[in-house]
Write a protein that holds these residues in place. Structure first.
Motif, PDB file in Angstrom:
ATOM      1  N   GLN A 188     -30.160 134.731  71.693  1.00  0.00           N
ATOM      2  CA  GLN A 188     -29.719 135.840  70.823  1.00  0.00           C
ATOM      3  C   GLN A 188     -30.680 137.020  70.924  1.00  0.00           C
ATOM      4  OE1 GLN A 188     -28.982 134.661  66.739  1.00  0.00           O
ATOM      5  NE2 GLN A 188     -27.626 132.993  67.352  1.00  0.00           N
ATOM      6  N   ALA A 198     -37.346 131.620  53.000  1.00  0.00           N
ATOM      7  CA  ALA A 198     -38.644 132.319  52.976  1.00  0.00           C
ATOM      8  C   ALA A 198     -38.567 133.604  52.149  1.00  0.00           C
ATOM      9  CB  ALA A 198     -39.088 132.641  54.395  1.00  0.00           C
ATOM     10  N   ARG A 236     -31.837 134.441  66.036  1.00  0.00           N
ATOM     11  CA  ARG A 236     -32.311 133.148  65.564  1.00  0.00           C
ATOM     12  C   ARG A 236     -32.572 132.185  66.696  1.00  0.00           C
ATOM     13  NH1 ARG A 236     -30.100 132.798  60.256  1.00  0.00           N
ATOM     14  NH2 ARG A 236     -30.740 130.843  59.374  1.00  0.00           N
ATOM     15  N   THR A 267     -28.586 137.684  45.764  1.00  0.00           N
ATOM     16  CA  THR A 267     -29.240 136.375  45.656  1.00  0.00           C
ATOM     17  C   THR A 267     -30.156 136.361  44.442  1.00  0.00           C
ATOM     18  OG1 THR A 267     -29.214 136.075  48.035  1.00  0.00           O
ATOM     19  CG2 THR A 267     -30.828 134.817  46.838  1.00  0.00           C
ATOM     20  N   ARG A 272     -46.376 134.699  47.912  1.00  0.00           N
ATOM     21  CA  ARG A 272     -46.689 135.468  46.693  1.00  0.00           C
ATOM     22  C   ARG A 272     -45.403 135.884  45.992  1.00  0.00           C
ATOM     23  NH1 ARG A 272     -49.508 140.015  49.491  1.00  0.00           N
ATOM     24  NH2 ARG A 272     -47.820 139.457  50.929  1.00  0.00           N
ATOM     25  N   ALA A 330     -38.518 131.198  57.848  1.00  0.00           N
ATOM     26  CA  ALA A 330     -37.769 129.955  57.631  1.00  0.00           C
ATOM     27  C   ALA A 330     -36.625 130.195  56.651  1.00  0.00           C
ATOM     28  CB  ALA A 330     -38.726 128.905  57.072  1.00  0.00           C
ATOM     29  N   LYS A 351     -36.196 136.218  53.259  1.00  0.00           N
ATOM     30  CA  LYS A 351     -35.740 137.284  54.172  1.00  0.00           C
ATOM     31  C   LYS A 351     -34.687 138.163  53.504  1.00  0.00           C
ATOM     32  CE  LYS A 351     -34.114 134.365  57.187  1.00  0.00           C
ATOM     33  NZ  LYS A 351     -34.447 133.083  56.559  1.00  0.00           N
ATOM     34  N   GLY A 352     -33.682 137.501  52.921  1.00  0.00           N
ATOM     35  CA  GLY A 352     -32.579 138.243  52.300  1.00  0.00           C
ATOM     36  C   GLY A 352     -33.061 139.063  51.116  1.00  0.00           C
ATOM     37  N   VAL A 392     -44.914 140.664  47.895  1.00  0.00           N
ATOM     38  CA  VAL A 392     -44.452 140.567  49.287  1.00  0.00           C
ATOM     39  C   VAL A 392     -43.891 141.930  49.715  1.00  0.00           C
ATOM     40  CG1 VAL A 392     -42.866 139.411  50.876  1.00  0.00           C
ATOM     41  CG2 VAL A 392     -43.950 138.087  49.051  1.00  0.00           C
ATOM     42  N   HIS A 398     -32.700 133.635  41.699  1.00  0.00           N
ATOM     43  CA  HIS A 398     -33.348 132.332  41.536  1.00  0.00           C
ATOM     44  C   HIS A 398     -33.401 132.055  40.046  1.00  0.00           C
ATOM     45  CE1 HIS A 398     -36.338 129.163  41.441  1.00  0.00           C
ATOM     46  NE2 HIS A 398     -36.087 128.974  42.726  1.00  0.00           N
ATOM     47  N   THR A 436     -26.306 137.993  59.076  1.00  0.00           N
ATOM     48  CA  THR A 436     -25.256 137.189  59.727  1.00  0.00           C
ATOM     49  C   THR A 436     -24.796 136.073  58.793  1.00  0.00           C
ATOM     50  OG1 THR A 436     -27.093 136.176  60.946  1.00  0.00           O
ATOM     51  CG2 THR A 436     -25.651 137.654  62.168  1.00  0.00           C
ATOM     52  N   ARG A 448     -37.527 126.501  46.246  1.00  0.00           N
ATOM     53  CA  ARG A 448     -36.820 127.790  46.188  1.00  0.00           C
ATOM     54  C   ARG A 448     -35.321 127.616  46.369  1.00  0.00           C
ATOM     55  NH1 ARG A 448     -40.091 132.502  49.250  1.00  0.00           N
ATOM     56  NH2 ARG A 448     -42.058 132.273  48.120  1.00  0.00           N
ATOM     57  N   ALA A 498     -36.110 134.869  39.880  1.00  0.00           N
ATOM     58  CA  ALA A 498     -35.340 136.125  39.977  1.00  0.00           C
ATOM     59  C   ALA A 498     -33.993 135.907  39.279  1.00  0.00           C
ATOM     60  CB  ALA A 498     -35.142 136.508  41.442  1.00  0.00           C
ATOM     61  N   VAL A 511     -24.652 128.385  64.175  1.00  0.00           N
ATOM     62  CA  VAL A 511     -23.364 128.766  64.741  1.00  0.00           C
ATOM     63  C   VAL A 511     -23.637 129.134  66.214  1.00  0.00           C
ATOM     64  CG1 VAL A 511     -21.514 130.480  64.515  1.00  0.00           C
ATOM     65  CG2 VAL A 511     -22.628 129.570  62.470  1.00  0.00           C
TER      66      VAL A 511
HETATM   67  P1  AP5 Z   1     -28.677 132.382  56.390  1.00  0.00           P
HETATM   68  O1  AP5 Z   1     -27.792 132.818  55.325  1.00  0.00           O
HETATM   69  O2  AP5 Z   1     -29.345 133.393  57.251  1.00  0.00           O
HETATM   70  O3  AP5 Z   1     -29.726 131.375  55.810  1.00  0.00           O
HETATM   71  P2  AP5 Z   1     -31.259 131.073  56.164  1.00  0.00           P
HETATM   72  O4  AP5 Z   1     -31.934 131.716  57.306  1.00  0.00           O
HETATM   73  O5  AP5 Z   1     -31.276 129.601  56.201  1.00  0.00           O
HETATM   74  O6  AP5 Z   1     -31.999 131.755  55.072  1.00  0.00           O
HETATM   75  P3  AP5 Z   1     -31.640 131.817  53.597  1.00  0.00           P
HETATM   76  O7  AP5 Z   1     -30.602 132.837  53.336  1.00  0.00           O
HETATM   77  O8  AP5 Z   1     -31.379 130.417  53.125  1.00  0.00           O
HETATM   78  O9  AP5 Z   1     -33.055 132.245  53.013  1.00  0.00           O
HETATM   79  P4  AP5 Z   1     -33.719 133.676  52.877  1.00  0.00           P
HETATM   80  O10 AP5 Z   1     -34.942 133.703  53.747  1.00  0.00           O
HETATM   81  O11 AP5 Z   1     -32.738 134.782  53.015  1.00  0.00           O
HETATM   82  O12 AP5 Z   1     -34.243 133.538  51.386  1.00  0.00           O
HETATM   83  P5  AP5 Z   1     -33.757 134.240  50.036  1.00  0.00           P
HETATM   84  O13 AP5 Z   1     -34.174 135.662  50.028  1.00  0.00           O
HETATM   85  O14 AP5 Z   1     -32.341 133.910  49.731  1.00  0.00           O
HETATM   86  O15 AP5 Z   1     -27.877 131.412  57.358  1.00  0.00           O
HETATM   87  C1  AP5 Z   1     -27.100 130.331  56.859  1.00  0.00           C
HETATM   88  C2  AP5 Z   1     -26.451 129.597  58.008  1.00  0.00           C
HETATM   89  O16 AP5 Z   1     -25.593 130.500  58.736  1.00  0.00           O
HETATM   90  C3  AP5 Z   1     -27.420 129.051  59.065  1.00  0.00           C
HETATM   91  O17 AP5 Z   1     -27.932 127.786  58.721  1.00  0.00           O
HETATM   92  C4  AP5 Z   1     -26.502 129.037  60.302  1.00  0.00           C
HETATM   93  O18 AP5 Z   1     -25.661 127.919  60.273  1.00  0.00           O
HETATM   94  C5  AP5 Z   1     -25.646 130.271  60.121  1.00  0.00           C
HETATM   95  N1  AP5 Z   1     -26.227 131.457  60.787  1.00  0.00           N
HETATM   96  C6  AP5 Z   1     -26.636 132.623  60.202  1.00  0.00           C
HETATM   97  N2  AP5 Z   1     -27.108 133.485  61.110  1.00  0.00           N
HETATM   98  C7  AP5 Z   1     -27.001 132.858  62.316  1.00  0.00           C
HETATM   99  C8  AP5 Z   1     -27.340 133.216  63.639  1.00  0.00           C
HETATM  100  N3  AP5 Z   1     -27.908 134.403  63.931  1.00  0.00           N
HETATM  101  N4  AP5 Z   1     -27.097 132.316  64.625  1.00  0.00           N
HETATM  102  C9  AP5 Z   1     -26.547 131.133  64.378  1.00  0.00           C
HETATM  103  N5  AP5 Z   1     -26.214 130.714  63.134  1.00  0.00           N
HETATM  104  C10 AP5 Z   1     -26.442 131.566  62.116  1.00  0.00           C
HETATM  105  O19 AP5 Z   1     -34.721 133.456  49.026  1.00  0.00           O
HETATM  106  C11 AP5 Z   1     -34.534 132.074  48.766  1.00  0.00           C
HETATM  107  C12 AP5 Z   1     -34.700 131.804  47.248  1.00  0.00           C
HETATM  108  O20 AP5 Z   1     -36.050 132.005  46.879  1.00  0.00           O
HETATM  109  C13 AP5 Z   1     -33.880 132.752  46.359  1.00  0.00           C
HETATM  110  O21 AP5 Z   1     -33.427 132.055  45.238  1.00  0.00           O
HETATM  111  C14 AP5 Z   1     -34.880 133.843  45.961  1.00  0.00           C
HETATM  112  O22 AP5 Z   1     -34.554 134.428  44.717  1.00  0.00           O
HETATM  113  C15 AP5 Z   1     -36.185 133.078  45.918  1.00  0.00           C
HETATM  114  N6  AP5 Z   1     -37.326 133.869  46.363  1.00  0.00           N
HETATM  115  C16 AP5 Z   1     -37.372 134.761  47.394  1.00  0.00           C
HETATM  116  N7  AP5 Z   1     -38.599 135.293  47.517  1.00  0.00           N
HETATM  117  C17 AP5 Z   1     -39.371 134.699  46.549  1.00  0.00           C
HETATM  118  C18 AP5 Z   1     -40.745 134.813  46.174  1.00  0.00           C
HETATM  119  N8  AP5 Z   1     -41.594 135.640  46.821  1.00  0.00           N
HETATM  120  N9  AP5 Z   1     -41.179 134.046  45.145  1.00  0.00           N
HETATM  121  C19 AP5 Z   1     -40.328 133.194  44.492  1.00  0.00           C
HETATM  122  N10 AP5 Z   1     -39.018 133.055  44.795  1.00  0.00           N
HETATM  123  C20 AP5 Z   1     -38.552 133.793  45.811  1.00  0.00           C
END
Ligand code: AP5
Ligand code: MG
Length: 214
Positions: free
Chosen positions: A92, A11, A88, A136, A199, A8, A13-14, A204, A138, A31, A123, A142, A59
């Protein structure tokens, strides 16, 4: 090693994809980061993508698929890559499978970072992003070394436009409708691995390295 990160929005991923890229010496291809860099640079692709991203919508597939198929054929991706945020949608995933078949290549692992919706909003509101290098943070889990500044490149950190709570809810809805079916798709290909993403970051990552090996 060719890896897809599923999960999600928010979650992790990045966060995990960056650690995988570093440990295994393969490029991290996000992406979302590619679109955000295009928005920042005011390109045509960026202008088109922004209208969808700001609403929490995906997109269109036709703007996304060719971009990734081209990127995975670059010289630095010959030994593998970690795809984050792509595929996604089922179209795709089919586009990627077709392209890989033509290249005589395949995905080795699709890693689903599993986090329930209730944990996500918390988060997202604490996330801070560097639009220059894609790092990225937090504010609690982080934190950067200096508040509001990227550790890697010194740029000011920002709250992403699509991390407002109402947009996050929309993104979660889109995730369940359009992206979650990929879990079955990659289970069918025999490459799906699920990790508990609730976790802490290191736990993780530990589970992921157990899957990928040393
Ligand atoms: P995208 O940038 O891919 O966003 P997303 O999938 O919504 O995922 P996020 O980047 O928001 O979350 P993440 O899972 O990477 O979490 P993160 O590691 O940052 O896409 C953005 C938009 O672009 C989409 O909505 C769409 O419009 C478009 N797009 C992109 N790809 C596309 C495609 N293929 N097709 C169509 N449209 C597309 O972690 C989140 C936070 O939590 C951070 O602050 C982090 O430090 C913290 N955190 C992470 N892990 C933990 C943990 N274990 N415990 C505590 N905190 C944690
Ligand atoms: Mg991300």
């Amino acid at each position: 090693m060719r890896i897809i990160m599923l999960g999600a929005p928010g979650a992790g991923k990045g966060t995990q994809a960056k650690k995988i890229a570093e440990k295994y010496g393969i490029p991290h291809i996000s992406t979302g980061d590619i679109f955000r860099a295009n928005i920042k640079n005011g390109t045509e692709l960026g202008k088109k993508a922004k209208t969808y991203m700001d609403q929490g919508l995906l997109v269109p597939d036709e703007l996304t698929c060719d971009l990734v198929v081209d990127r995975i054929q670059q010289p630095d991706a010959q030994k593998g890559y970690v795809l984050d945020g792509f595929p996604r949608t089922i179209p795709q995933a089919e586009c990627l499978t077709d392209a890989l078949n033509k290249l005589n290549s395949k995905i080795d692992y699709a890693i689903d970072v599993d986090v329930p919706d209730e944990n996500i909003v918390n988060r997202m509101s604490g996330r801070r992003a560097c639009l220059k290098c894609g790092a990225t943070y937090h504010i609690v889990y982080a934190a950067p070394k200096a508040e509001g500044v990227c550790d890697v490149c010194g740029e000011p950190l920002v709250l992403r436009d699509d991390d407002k709570p109402e947009t996050v809810s929309k993104r979660l809805k889109v995730y369940h409708e359009q992206t979650q079916p990929l879990i079955d798709y990659y289970t069918g290909q025999g490459v799906l691995k699920t990790v508990d993403g609730t976790r802490n970051l290191d736990e993780v990552f530990q589970s992921i390295t157990e899957i990928l090996g040393e």
